[in-house]
Each structure stands twice: as structure tokens, then as C-alpha cells.
Design an enzyme around this catalytic site. Structure first.
Site, PDB file in Angstrom:
ATOM      1  N   HIS A   1      79.500   7.666  71.503  1.00  0.00           N
ATOM      2  CA  HIS A   1      78.925   7.845  70.158  1.00  0.00           C
ATOM      3  C   HIS A   1      77.447   7.464  70.225  1.00  0.00           C
ATOM      4  O   HIS A   1      77.078   6.304  70.054  1.00  0.00           O
ATOM      5  CB  HIS A   1      79.685   6.972  69.157  1.00  0.00           C
ATOM      6  CG  HIS A   1      79.278   7.188  67.722  1.00  0.00           C
ATOM      7  ND1 HIS A   1      80.111   6.932  66.664  1.00  0.00           N
ATOM      8  CD2 HIS A   1      78.122   7.628  67.170  1.00  0.00           C
ATOM      9  CE1 HIS A   1      79.495   7.201  65.523  1.00  0.00           C
ATOM     10  NE2 HIS A   1      78.261   7.624  65.806  1.00  0.00           N
TER      11      HIS A   1
ATOM     12  N   HIS B   1      73.576   9.294  69.349  1.00  0.00           N
ATOM     13  CA  HIS B   1      72.743  10.407  68.892  1.00  0.00           C
ATOM     14  C   HIS B   1      71.445  10.369  69.682  1.00  0.00           C
ATOM     15  O   HIS B   1      70.699   9.380  69.581  1.00  0.00           O
ATOM     16  CB  HIS B   1      72.458  10.274  67.399  1.00  0.00           C
ATOM     17  CG  HIS B   1      73.702  10.211  66.556  1.00  0.00           C
ATOM     18  ND1 HIS B   1      74.305  11.344  66.056  1.00  0.00           N
ATOM     19  CD2 HIS B   1      74.480   9.164  66.164  1.00  0.00           C
ATOM     20  CE1 HIS B   1      75.385  10.990  65.369  1.00  0.00           C
ATOM     21  NE2 HIS B   1      75.518   9.673  65.429  1.00  0.00           N
TER      22      HIS B   1
ATOM     23  N   HIS C   1      82.446  12.442  62.645  1.00  0.00           N
ATOM     24  CA  HIS C   1      82.269  11.165  61.964  1.00  0.00           C
ATOM     25  C   HIS C   1      83.193  11.171  60.735  1.00  0.00           C
ATOM     26  O   HIS C   1      83.204  12.151  59.977  1.00  0.00           O
ATOM     27  CB  HIS C   1      80.842  10.997  61.460  1.00  0.00           C
ATOM     28  CG  HIS C   1      79.827  10.672  62.524  1.00  0.00           C
ATOM     29  ND1 HIS C   1      79.713  11.364  63.694  1.00  0.00           N
ATOM     30  CD2 HIS C   1      78.873   9.707  62.557  1.00  0.00           C
ATOM     31  CE1 HIS C   1      78.718  10.835  64.410  1.00  0.00           C
ATOM     32  NE2 HIS C   1      78.187   9.837  63.745  1.00  0.00           N
TER      33      HIS C   1
ATOM     34  N   GLU D   1      83.269   6.104  57.794  1.00  0.00           N
ATOM     35  CA  GLU D   1      82.198   5.106  57.905  1.00  0.00           C
ATOM     36  C   GLU D   1      81.824   4.726  56.471  1.00  0.00           C
ATOM     37  O   GLU D   1      82.141   3.648  56.004  1.00  0.00           O
ATOM     38  CB  GLU D   1      80.993   5.684  58.655  1.00  0.00           C
ATOM     39  CG  GLU D   1      79.836   4.694  58.803  1.00  0.00           C
ATOM     40  CD  GLU D   1      78.532   5.350  59.264  1.00  0.00           C
ATOM     41  OE1 GLU D   1      78.395   6.587  59.141  1.00  0.00           O
ATOM     42  OE2 GLU D   1      77.635   4.611  59.719  1.00  0.00           O
TER      43      GLU D   1
ATOM     44  N   ASP E   1      75.411   4.325  68.731  1.00  0.00           N
ATOM     45  CA  ASP E   1      75.009   5.159  67.589  1.00  0.00           C
ATOM     46  C   ASP E   1      73.546   5.613  67.706  1.00  0.00           C
ATOM     47  O   ASP E   1      73.281   6.651  68.311  1.00  0.00           O
ATOM     48  CB  ASP E   1      75.274   4.418  66.268  1.00  0.00           C
ATOM     49  CG  ASP E   1      75.586   5.354  65.106  1.00  0.00           C
ATOM     50  OD1 ASP E   1      75.659   6.577  65.322  1.00  0.00           O
ATOM     51  OD2 ASP E   1      75.782   4.863  63.975  1.00  0.00           O
ATOM     52  N   ASP E   2      72.617   4.873  67.107  1.00  0.00           N
ATOM     53  CA  ASP E   2      71.180   5.184  67.185  1.00  0.00           C
ATOM     54  C   ASP E   2      70.447   3.937  67.697  1.00  0.00           C
ATOM     55  O   ASP E   2      69.834   3.201  66.917  1.00  0.00           O
ATOM     56  CB  ASP E   2      70.647   5.565  65.789  1.00  0.00           C
ATOM     57  CG  ASP E   2      71.320   6.822  65.256  1.00  0.00           C
ATOM     58  OD1 ASP E   2      70.990   7.919  65.734  1.00  0.00           O
ATOM     59  OD2 ASP E   2      72.189   6.693  64.374  1.00  0.00           O
TER      60      ASP E   2
END
Ligand SMILES: [Zn+2]
Length: 330
Positions: free
Chosen positions: A9, A11, A189, A192, A270-271
């Protein structure tokens, strides 16, 4: 933490560090509304979803050429490899780039070129997952899938990301059916900010194989039982959950309860440029805040390789799993 792991996961646009943003801005003649990397770094300390998204999309303006996308991937892989990532399945958002005039071919070829040599350069095997922005229309997603057809040899799966609330998975039924017909694998996704019902929809309507985040399944015991029985992988991102206020403090994160419930949890970043750390940093953070012991950490790493799209190369999966077993914690 150098424990061998797969990152599932991530990005790629969320790996843009201030230094690279400035370098690319200068190279491409893009004006950034920040004078120095320190000033930009300070802007990365946003405290809500909207200020994060504003900054995230504004900074993408620096990514213009194949070379820019390749450089972004190389920078991520170097950091990930240094933190024990052995396999990475990387999300990208084509619509965020085509909307500002960058052709999808530039994006996929740039990313693909760097990924092609990632094993040799960084010792990390990789796959690419094309995500659709769920706050855009289903027609836009279908058009994007169509535009990606010449590049499908570089793409393993599709996903669904960005603002979740009000955009249920069922909105994208048609594009997921079309992707299935093209032989692509499917993730999304869900759960969340969206309700547990979105997780059910992602499974039942879209036929996804993994749920990205999935945190809010914990509000629905029946769903937890189903996810555990079916061993549906959940790609959790603990530091992201704190920054975007899904949990108040890392110490409140439901990860231990999720593991205890038999859920197939994995830990991801994630980021990472925006949320305070890469995959290994997330492992360190949950170990410290949630007092996870070596066997729980090993389970998380094992889960990541078991959930990876490595069905075409079981030998490799077995090799990675053996590395997890052989790892010694210091
Ligand atoms: Zn995400």
C-alpha cells in the site's frame, strides 16, 4: 526496521520528498509557492485531510517527463530497500496526471522503466497497480482503463483511492468488470473513512482480493469474522492513520486487536513523504507504541509476502518467507 517485508500500500506520488520536488520544479520551470525546502517541509506538517490533498495535488505539477517519474520511483526504492522492503506493489494515479496534460504513456513508461531495473539496482521486485480516483466519475475511470490498454504489460492490478466518503465501491462496478476481463487483479481502498459496508461492497460487488486500510471493519463483528475466515489481506498504514486522524494516537491503533481477531494484517506506508515514514518506520512505530513482540512483527512480515501478487512466482515467495523466518531481531 530491516525485517524483510513486502510493501502493498504505497502511492508513488506520496513519496515525493521536498528536495526532489524542488529539483524537478527547477528542471521543469515549475514555480512552487515555497521559497526553500525547509518552508516546504514545514507545509508537510499539515493536520487535516484537505490541507494534505491540496499540497499533494499542487506538488504533482513538478512531475512532467518519463525521466521525472523514473527518478521518483528510484528515490522510493532506495529508501524502501534500506528499510528491508524486498517486494513492492506500487499504486499510481493516472487521472491526477492526465488531468494536467501529462499523457498516460509518459507516466506508465517512466514508472515502468525504473521498475524494470529495480531488482538489479535495489534488490526489490515490484508490480504496478493503477488506481482510479473515486471522487471522479465511473466514466472517467473507464476512459482511463481504455487509455491504459497499450501499457497493460506493465500493470498487474487496479485499485481505488482518494476521498472515500460518499463514493461507494459499487459506483465502479463496470470498470472492475472490464478490468477482470482484461486479466487484471483487483484491490480497493475501503473502510478508512468509509463505513464497514464499503468493505463488503468492495468484496461482493467489485470482487477485490485485498482491502486497502479496512480499519473500520472493527465496528462490525460479523464482517471481522468473515475477513478472518477468508484470510482477506488488509493493508494497514498506521502512521497515515494518525496523520489523517483515523486514530488519535498510535497507541490507540486497533492493530493488536485486529491480529488477535485473526485478521490478515499487513503494515505499509501509504504516502511516506507526507505521513512521517517509510515501511520500516511504520514497523518501528507500531513496535514501540503498541508493544508488539518479535513474533507479531514476524507475522506481519509473513502476511505481507503471503498477500503479495506473487502467484506466478511461488519460488520467490517461498524465498522471501524463508528470509522472514531467518531474520534475527536485535
Ligand atoms: Zn492509500
Amino acid at each position: 526496521m530491516h525485517l524483510p517485508k513486502a510493501e502493498l500500500h504505497l502511492h508513488i506520488e506520496g513519496t515525493l520528498e521536498p528536495e526532489l520536488a524542488f529539483a524537478l520544479a527547477e528542471r521543469n520551470g515549475v514555480a512552487l509557492p515555497y521559497a526553500t525546502t525547509d518552508e516546504l517541509r514545514a507545509a508537510y506538517r499539515f493536520d487535516d485531510l484537505q490541507s494534505f490533498l491540496d499540497l499533494y495535488y499542487a506538488l504533482m505539477a513538478v512531475l512532467r517527463t518519463e525521466g521525472d517519474f523514473a527518478e521518483l520511483v528510484d528515490a522510493y526504492l532506495a529508501r524502501a530497500a534500506a528499510q528491508g522492503v524486498r517486494h513492492a506493489e506500487i499504486f499510481f494515479d493516472p487521472q491526477a496526471h492526465t488531468a494536467r496534460g501529462v499523457p498516460i504513456g509518459t507516466v506508465v513508461e517512466g514508472l515502468g522503466r525504473a521498475l524494470e531495473r529495480s531488482e538489479e539496482t535495489h534488490g526489490v521486485s515490484t508490480q504496478l497497480i493503477m488506481c482510479f480516483l473515486r471522487d471522479l466519475s465511473a466514466e472517467s475511470a473507464l476512459g482511463t482503463l481504455d487509455a491504459a490498454k497499450p501499457y497493460l504489460h506493465r500493470i498487474s492490478a487496479i485499485g481505488l483511492d482518494s476521498a472515500e466518503a460518499g463514493h461507494p465501491p459499487a459506483k465502479f462496478r463496470e470498470v472492475y468488470e472490464a478490468a477482470t476481463a482484461l486479466g487484471l487483479r483487483k484491490v480497493a481502498h475501503a473502510g478508512e473513512e468509509g463505513p464497514p459496508e464499503y468493505i463488503r461492497e468492495a468484496l461482493d460487488v467489485l470482487g477485490v482480493e485485498r482491502i486497502d486500510h479496512g480499519l473500520r471493519c472493527m465496528e462490525d463483528p460479523e464482517l471481522v469474522a468473515r475477513l478472518a475466515a477468508d484470510r482477506v489481506p488488509l493493508t494497514l498504514c498506521p502512521l497515515s492513520n494518525v496523520r489523517l486522524r483515523a486514530v488519535d494516537r498510535l497507541a490507540d491503533h486497533p492493530l493488536p486487536a485486529m491480529l488477535a481477531a485473526g485478521l490478515h494484517c499487513t503494515v505499509n506506508s501509504d504516502d511516506p513523504a507526507y505521513f512521517g515514514g517509510y515501511a520500516g518506520d511504520n514497523f518501528d512505530a507500531v513496535r514501540d507504541a503498541l508493544a508488539l513482540g518479535p513474533e507479531q512483527l514476524r507475522t506481519l512480515a509473513r502476511n505481507s509476502f503471503e498477500a503479495a501478487f506473487l502467484d506466478h512466482d511461488e519460488e520467490r515467495r517461498a524465498r522471501y518467507l524463508a528470509e522472514v523466518e531467518a531474520h534475527t531481531f536485535d
